[in-house]
Write a protein that holds these residues in place. Structure first.
Motif, PDB file in Angstrom:
ATOM      1  N   GLU A  59       6.268  -4.066   5.199  1.00  0.00           N
ATOM      2  CA  GLU A  59       6.076  -2.641   4.939  1.00  0.00           C
ATOM      3  C   GLU A  59       6.545  -2.282   3.533  1.00  0.00           C
ATOM      4  OE1 GLU A  59       7.876   1.687   6.436  1.00  0.00           O
ATOM      5  OE2 GLU A  59       8.429  -0.183   7.453  1.00  0.00           O
ATOM      6  N   PHE A  60       5.736  -1.506   2.829  1.00  0.00           N
ATOM      7  CA  PHE A  60       6.108  -1.028   1.500  1.00  0.00           C
ATOM      8  C   PHE A  60       7.194   0.030   1.640  1.00  0.00           C
ATOM      9  CE2 PHE A  60       5.421   2.262  -1.806  1.00  0.00           C
ATOM     10  CZ  PHE A  60       5.721   1.500  -2.930  1.00  0.00           C
ATOM     11  N   LEU A  61       8.341  -0.212   0.991  1.00  0.00           N
ATOM     12  CA  LEU A  61       9.463   0.719   1.048  1.00  0.00           C
ATOM     13  C   LEU A  61       9.590   1.539  -0.227  1.00  0.00           C
ATOM     14  CD1 LEU A  61      12.110  -1.579   2.789  1.00  0.00           C
ATOM     15  CD2 LEU A  61      10.556   0.100   3.841  1.00  0.00           C
ATOM     16  N   SER A  62       9.413   0.886  -1.375  1.00  0.00           N
ATOM     17  CA  SER A  62       9.451   1.626  -2.639  1.00  0.00           C
ATOM     18  C   SER A  62       8.875   0.766  -3.746  1.00  0.00           C
ATOM     19  CB  SER A  62      10.881   2.052  -2.999  1.00  0.00           C
ATOM     20  OG  SER A  62      11.690   0.930  -3.308  1.00  0.00           O
ATOM     21  N   GLY A  63       8.491   1.419  -4.838  1.00  0.00           N
ATOM     22  CA  GLY A  63       7.974   0.709  -5.997  1.00  0.00           C
ATOM     23  C   GLY A  63       7.879   1.625  -7.197  1.00  0.00           C
ATOM     24  N   ASN A  90       2.596  -7.616 -13.017  1.00  0.00           N
ATOM     25  CA  ASN A  90       1.875  -6.359 -13.199  1.00  0.00           C
ATOM     26  C   ASN A  90       2.738  -5.186 -13.652  1.00  0.00           C
ATOM     27  OD1 ASN A  90       3.107  -5.176 -10.936  1.00  0.00           O
ATOM     28  ND2 ASN A  90       1.311  -5.370  -9.616  1.00  0.00           N
ATOM     29  N   GLY A  91       4.072  -5.364 -13.678  1.00  0.00           N
ATOM     30  CA  GLY A  91       4.948  -4.352 -14.247  1.00  0.00           C
ATOM     31  C   GLY A  91       5.598  -3.406 -13.270  1.00  0.00           C
ATOM     32  N   PHE A  92       5.332  -3.569 -11.957  1.00  0.00           N
ATOM     33  CA  PHE A  92       5.953  -2.717 -10.944  1.00  0.00           C
ATOM     34  C   PHE A  92       6.996  -3.518 -10.161  1.00  0.00           C
ATOM     35  CE2 PHE A  92       1.860  -0.616 -11.601  1.00  0.00           C
ATOM     36  CZ  PHE A  92       2.244   0.724 -11.719  1.00  0.00           C
ATOM     37  N   PHE A  93       8.102  -2.876  -9.823  1.00  0.00           N
ATOM     38  CA  PHE A  93       9.144  -3.500  -9.004  1.00  0.00           C
ATOM     39  C   PHE A  93       8.948  -3.026  -7.565  1.00  0.00           C
ATOM     40  CE2 PHE A  93      13.189  -4.263  -7.056  1.00  0.00           C
ATOM     41  CZ  PHE A  93      13.731  -5.349  -7.728  1.00  0.00           C
ATOM     42  N   TYR A  94       8.846  -3.994  -6.638  1.00  0.00           N
ATOM     43  CA  TYR A  94       8.550  -3.686  -5.246  1.00  0.00           C
ATOM     44  C   TYR A  94       9.734  -4.023  -4.341  1.00  0.00           C
ATOM     45  CZ  TYR A  94       3.680  -3.689  -6.872  1.00  0.00           C
ATOM     46  OH  TYR A  94       2.520  -3.440  -7.546  1.00  0.00           O
ATOM     47  N   ASN A 101      -0.335   0.138 -18.402  1.00  0.00           N
ATOM     48  CA  ASN A 101      -1.456   1.045 -18.671  1.00  0.00           C
ATOM     49  C   ASN A 101      -2.699   0.739 -17.852  1.00  0.00           C
ATOM     50  OD1 ASN A 101      -2.601  -1.198 -19.905  1.00  0.00           O
ATOM     51  ND2 ASN A 101      -3.177  -0.122 -21.783  1.00  0.00           N
ATOM     52  N   TRP A 102      -2.669  -0.322 -17.028  1.00  0.00           N
ATOM     53  CA  TRP A 102      -3.830  -0.667 -16.207  1.00  0.00           C
ATOM     54  C   TRP A 102      -3.909   0.195 -14.945  1.00  0.00           C
ATOM     55  CZ3 TRP A 102      -3.265  -2.635 -11.203  1.00  0.00           C
ATOM     56  CH2 TRP A 102      -1.955  -2.985 -10.858  1.00  0.00           C
ATOM     57  N   ALA A 103      -2.789   0.818 -14.574  1.00  0.00           N
ATOM     58  CA  ALA A 103      -2.719   1.718 -13.422  1.00  0.00           C
ATOM     59  C   ALA A 103      -1.801   2.872 -13.795  1.00  0.00           C
ATOM     60  CB  ALA A 103      -2.193   0.992 -12.186  1.00  0.00           C
ATOM     61  N   ASP A 104      -2.033   4.026 -13.203  1.00  0.00           N
ATOM     62  CA  ASP A 104      -1.177   5.172 -13.525  1.00  0.00           C
ATOM     63  C   ASP A 104      -0.195   5.502 -12.403  1.00  0.00           C
ATOM     64  OD1 ASP A 104      -2.804   6.385 -11.661  1.00  0.00           O
ATOM     65  OD2 ASP A 104      -3.837   7.669 -13.107  1.00  0.00           O
ATOM     66  N   GLY A 105       0.167   4.469 -11.642  1.00  0.00           N
ATOM     67  CA  GLY A 105       1.177   4.638 -10.613  1.00  0.00           C
ATOM     68  C   GLY A 105       0.793   3.974  -9.312  1.00  0.00           C
ATOM     69  N   LEU A 106       1.703   4.051  -8.333  1.00  0.00           N
ATOM     70  CA  LEU A 106       1.490   3.494  -7.004  1.00  0.00           C
ATOM     71  C   LEU A 106       1.401   4.615  -5.978  1.00  0.00           C
ATOM     72  CD1 LEU A 106       4.152   0.606  -6.985  1.00  0.00           C
ATOM     73  CD2 LEU A 106       1.735   0.448  -7.634  1.00  0.00           C
ATOM     74  N   ASP A 107       0.579   4.405  -4.973  1.00  0.00           N
ATOM     75  CA  ASP A 107       0.548   5.348  -3.858  1.00  0.00           C
ATOM     76  C   ASP A 107       1.918   5.323  -3.173  1.00  0.00           C
ATOM     77  OD1 ASP A 107       0.239   5.961  -0.865  1.00  0.00           O
ATOM     78  OD2 ASP A 107      -1.696   6.617  -1.658  1.00  0.00           O
ATOM     79  N   PRO A 108       2.577   6.467  -3.021  1.00  0.00           N
ATOM     80  CA  PRO A 108       3.943   6.467  -2.474  1.00  0.00           C
ATOM     81  C   PRO A 108       4.034   6.008  -1.028  1.00  0.00           C
ATOM     82  CG  PRO A 108       3.101   8.706  -2.695  1.00  0.00           C
ATOM     83  CD  PRO A 108       2.120   7.810  -3.376  1.00  0.00           C
ATOM     84  N   GLU A 109       2.927   6.018  -0.307  1.00  0.00           N
ATOM     85  CA  GLU A 109       2.943   5.601   1.093  1.00  0.00           C
ATOM     86  C   GLU A 109       2.579   4.129   1.256  1.00  0.00           C
ATOM     87  OE1 GLU A 109       4.014   7.484   3.583  1.00  0.00           O
ATOM     88  OE2 GLU A 109       4.424   9.071   2.120  1.00  0.00           O
ATOM     89  N   THR A 110       1.570   3.685   0.530  1.00  0.00           N
ATOM     90  CA  THR A 110       1.052   2.328   0.726  1.00  0.00           C
ATOM     91  C   THR A 110       1.478   1.348  -0.351  1.00  0.00           C
ATOM     92  OG1 THR A 110      -0.984   2.735  -0.525  1.00  0.00           O
ATOM     93  CG2 THR A 110      -0.981   3.329   1.824  1.00  0.00           C
TER      94      THR A 110
END
Length: 702
Positions: free
Chosen positions: A361-365, A349-353, A372-381
Motif C-alpha cells: 500500500e502506498f503510504l506517502s511519496g 525517478n526522483g520521488f521518495f516512496y 520535470n517529467w511529472a508534476d507530482g504524485l496522486d496522494p491516494e495511489t
C-alpha cells in the motif's frame, strides 16, 4: 532435508506455474546462518546491506563524532583490476571478503590486510559489449561455509570461504549475449537470490533462487510476460500482459533485476526493484500506452515459493530509463500515529516512496530531487502525473528530462539511521535529452533503446556546454521519511558520489567523486574528517570490530556508468584517475598511500577533417547508437575507456576498420560490430570523430 509435505506444497505451487521445483537443502546451521544475518550488523558485516533490512546502519560507536578526527589508514591493498569498483566488503570470522571489477573475489585478514586467497572467474573481456556500465561487481554473499559471487557473464558461483576453491557454478541467464550480472547476491532461508542486467539489450527480467549447497534452481519469477503463444508461467504474468501491446516480447521486455533485493523475515517476502521497459521508446515495438508491468516497479514475492504477493509501479510506461533498482530498505516507522512495517525507496525517478511492507500500500511519496517529467504524485495511489511533453515519442520533439537515466538516486547505496530517523542518500541533479528515432530498426548488437542519441549529442558550443555542466551536480541528502522533507544536505561539484554508511557514533561516511573519503555528523551534516583517496569513490563503506577495535573499510576506484557514458560531464568532479584498492581505517593509525602517478597529458592533435558532411552525419548517427555507451557522448570519454578523439587510428581507415569490423581488439573487450557496421560505416564513424576532435581543438582556450 525439509519436510515432505512442504516439498509437495512447493512442487504444486511451481508446477501450476509451469516451472519445476527442486528439492531444497536444509538451511545452514554452522558458519553464517539466517539468524546471524537477521540480527543485523554487530562486530561483523555479513550481508551487502549489513543485514536483511538493508539499512546499512552500524551500532558500533568506538569511532564517533568526538574522535573521528583521529581516524587513520590502518592498511590498504591494491587491486589488479583498473575498472570501476562498486562492491561493499563483507567481514566474517576475521576475514574480509570483497569482489572487484571483472567479478574477481579476494579474501584478506581483516586486521592486517594479508591476502588469504584470490579467485578469478576468468570472465571473457568480450562481455563488455553487452554491459551498459563498466565491468563492475557490487559484492558477494556469505552463507554457511560459502562465498557467492555473480559473474559478469551470467554465472552464479559458490566458493569455499576458507580456501576460495570453487564449490559449484551455474549459468543463471537465459543467454550470455543479451544478459550480464553486476549485482550482489543475497541469501534467505538457504536460497541464493540473484537477477540480471540487460534492459538496454534483448533481455526479459527475472529474479531466481538457487539452493545454497547444490546450485540447483528452486524458483524463478519473471518480471514481464513472454510471448502469449507460449503460455504464461503464472497468473501474475497473464495479468501483466494486459498492460502491454504490440509484440513486446520480441525485444525481451526489459524489467531486469540488476541490483536491489531485500528479504524481510517479518513478512517472509522478498522485495526487489525492476528496470525500464525495453525498448525505452514505446513506438519501436508499438507497446502502446499501457503501464508495461512489472517494469520500473517494486515487486514482492513469497521467499519460499517465488509466488507473486504484490507490486507497486513507480514509473508506469517508463520511457526514460527510470529503473527502480535502487536499494530497498525495510524499517518500522510511525505513520499517521501508528507503527508500520514499511519499505522505503528512492529510485531514479526522483520521488521518495514509503510503502506498507506486507501489502505494498502506498503510504506517502514526495520528490527528493529535481523532477520535470511529472508534476507530482496522486496522494491516494502514488501514481505520477506525467506531463504531456515527457512523452517524446508522441510529440516528436526533444524532451530535456530531469533527472534523466542516471537518476536522482541510482544504485549507490543509501543508509538509514534509527538514531536520527534520517535516510542518507547519494543524490544527483542530472538531465537527458530524449528524442525518438523514427527510423530505428533492431539489431543483434548494442543498445536497443530506440532513441536518436546522435542527434541530441552535446554540441561544440561553449554556452550550451557551460549550461549543461552547471546543471550536473550532486549532493549528500539527509531525508526524513516520516515528514518526507529534507533535513540537511552537503553539495558536491558533480554526480556519482559514493554510497553511505551511518553509525551509532552519530556519523555518516561517504566517498566522493572528486577523491575524498569523508565523515559527517549524522544529525547536522557538519563535516568532521576527510582522507584523500587519490581516486574517485563510488562504492559504499562498511564497518566491523575485531579484538575491541573498530575499523571502517571502503573499496575505491573511479568508473561506472557516469564515467563511461556522460561525455563532458563525466569529469565534472575533476579528472580523477582510476586507482583501485581496498582501504581500511581505525583510530590512531597513521598509514600512508604511495605517491600518485603523474597523469598523462591529453593533447588534441587530430588529422584534418577531409570527409563529407554526409559522412559526418552518418557517422554521428552510428556513433550515437553503437559507440557512445562506452566511449562517451559526442566522442568525449571519461577516465576508463579510450577517448577516440586522441586515437592514433584516426589517421588510418584500415586501422579503424580492423577494430570495429574485424574485431582486432576483441581480447580487450572491443568486439566486432560487423553485423551492424560495414566498412563504409566504420569510415563514416572515423570522419565524425575527426570532425569532433577538430571542433574541440578549436574550442581549447576559449
Amino acid at each position: 532435508m525439509v519436510k515432505a509435505g512442504w516439498v509437495l506444497a512447493l512442487a504444486l505451487v511451481l508446477g501450476a506455474c509451469g516451472e519445476r521445483a527442486a528439492e531444497r537443502s536444509d538451511p545452514a546451521t554452522e558458519g553464517v546462518t539466517d539468524a546471524m544475518i537477521a540480527a543485523g550488523v554487530g562486530d561483523e558485516w555479513l550481508s551487502y546491506g549489513g543485514g536483511y533490512d538493508e539499512q546499512r546502519f552500524s551500532p558500533l560507536e568506538q569511532i564517533n563524532a568526538e574522535n573521528v578526527g583521529e581516524l587513520g589508514l590502518a592498511w590498504f591493498a591494491d587491486l589488479d583490476t583498473a575498472r570501476g569498483q562498486e562492491a561493499t566488503p563483507l567481514m566474517h570470522d576475521g576475514t574480509i571478503f570483497v569482489s572487484t571489477a571483472w567479478s574477481m573475489v579476494k579474501a584478506y585478514d581483516a586486521k592486517t590486510g594479508a591476502l588469504k586467497w584470490s579467485y578469478d572467474p576468468e570472465v571473457p573481456r568480450q562481455v563488455l559489449a553487452q554491459v551498459c556500465c563498466d565491468a563492475v561487481n557490487r559484492g558477494v554473499a556469505l552463507y554457511g561455509d560459502k562465498v557467492y559471487v555473480a559473474a559478469l557473464d551470467g554465472r552464479l558461483i559458490a566458493l569455499d570461504q576458507k580456501t576460495g576453491e570453487e564449490a559449484w557454478s551455474t549459468v543463471v541467464v537465459p543467454d550470455q549475449d543479451n544478459y550480464a550480472i553486476t549485482g550482489a547476491p543475497r541469501v534467505a532461508k538457504g536460497l541464493v537470490l540473484i537477477g540480471s542486467a540487460g534492459s538496454e539489450y534483448r533481455a526479459r527480467g527475472f529474479l531466481a533462487a538457487y539452493d545454497w549447497k547444490t546450485g540447483e534452481e528452486v524458483w524463478r519469477f519473471h518480471t514481464v510476460p513472454g510471448n502469449p503463444a507460449d503460455g504464461f508461467e503464472n497468473a501474475a504474468m497473464e495479468k501483466a500482459a494486459e498492460t502491454w501491446a504490440g509484440n513486446w516480447w520480441e525485444f525481451g521486455g526489459g524489467g531486469t533485476v540488476w541490483d536491489s533485493i531485500t528479504f524481510d523475515p517479518g513478512t517472509n517476502l522478498v522485495y526487489f526493484g525492476t528496470a525500464n521497459a525495453e525498448p525505452w521508446n514505446p513506438e519501436v515495438n508499438d507497446r502502446g500506452d499501457g503501464d508495461a508491468l512489472y517494469t520500473a516497479s517494486v515487486v514482492a514475492v513469497d521467499a519460499d515459493t517465488g509466488e507473486y504477493a504484490w507490486h507497486f509501479q513507480e514509473t508506469p510506461e517508463d520511457r526514460w530509463d527510470f529503473d527502480s533498482n535502487s536499494q530497498i530498505t525495510v524499517a518500522d516507522l510511525e505513520v499517521d500515529g501508528q507503527q508500520r512495517r514499511v519499505v522505503m525507496h528512492a529510485p531514479k525517478n526522483g520521488f521518495f516512496y514509503v510503502l506498507d511492507a506486507k501489502t505494498g500500500e502506498f503510504l506517502s511519496g514526495e520528490a527528493f530531487g529535481v523532477v520535470n517529467w511529472a508534476d507530482g504524485l496522486d496522494p491516494e495511489t502514488g501514481r505520477p502525473n506525467i506531463v504531456p511533453e515527457a512523452r517524446y515519442e508522441k510529440t516528436g520533439e526533444v524532451f530535456i528530462g530531469t533527472p534523466g537515466p542516471y537518476g536522482a538516486h541510482t544504485w549507490h547505496p543509501m543508509s538509514y539511521s534509527p538514531r536520527t530517523g534520517l535516510m542518507y542518500i547519494p543524490a544527483n541533479n542530472t538531465m537527458q535529452a530524449y528524442l525518438g528515432d523514427e527510423d530505428f530498426e533492431g539489431s543483434d548488437i548494442g543498445f536497443q533503446i530506440g532513441l536518436d542519441a546522435g542527434a541530441v549529442s552535446t554540441p561544440a558550443d561553449p554556452k550550451v556546454r557551460s549550461e549543461i555542466l552547471a546543471a550536473m551536480t550532486g549532493h549528500l541528502l539527509a531525508w526524513d521519511p516520516v515528514t518526507q522533507k529534507e533535513a540537511w544536505r552537503v553539495e558536491y561539484p558533480g554526480p556519482s558520489n559514493g554510497g553511505t554508511l551511518s553509525t551509532a557514533g552519530n556519523l555518516v561516511f561517504q566517498g566522493t567523486a572528486s577523491g575524498e573519503f569523508r565523515a559527517y555528523a549524522a544529525d547536522t551534516g557538519r563535516q568532521l574528517w576527510s582522507f584523500p583517496s587519490q581516486t574517485g569513490i563510488i562504492a559504499a563503506p562498511m564497518t566491523y570490530a575485531i579484538d575491541g577495535e573498530q575499523y571502517v573499510a571502503i573499496l575505491v576506484g573511479w568508473g561506472g556508468l557516469w564515467d563511461v557514458n556522460w561525455g563532458i560531464a563525466a569529469t565534472k568532479s575533476g579528472y580523477t584517475p582510476n586507482i583501485s584498492r581496498l582501504m581500511v581505517f581505525k583510530l590512531g593509525a597513521n598509514g600512508q598511500l604511495p605517491a600518485v602517478p603523474p597523469l598523462a597529458e591529453r593533447v588534441l592533435d587530430p588529422p584534418a577533417f577531409k570527409g563529407t558532411p554526409e559522412q559526418a552525419t552518418r557517422g554521428q548517427d552510428l556513433y550515437g547508437r553503437y559507440c557512445s555507451a562506452c566511449h562517451g557522448d559526442a566522442a568525449i570519454a571519461g577516465v576508463l575507456n579510450p577517448d577516440l578523439r586522441h586515437s592514433a587510428t584516426l589517421t588510418s581507415p584500415e586501422a579503424i576498420r580492423s577494430i570495429v569490423v574485424d574485431g582486432a581488439l576483441e581480447h580487450n573487450g572491443m568486439v566486432s560490430f560487423k553485423t551492424a557496421i560495414k566498412a563504409e560505416d566504420a569510415e563514416a564513424i572515423r570522419q565524425y570523430i575527426i570532425k569532433r576532435a577538430n571542433e574541440d581543438k578549436a574550442l581549447e582556450g576559449t
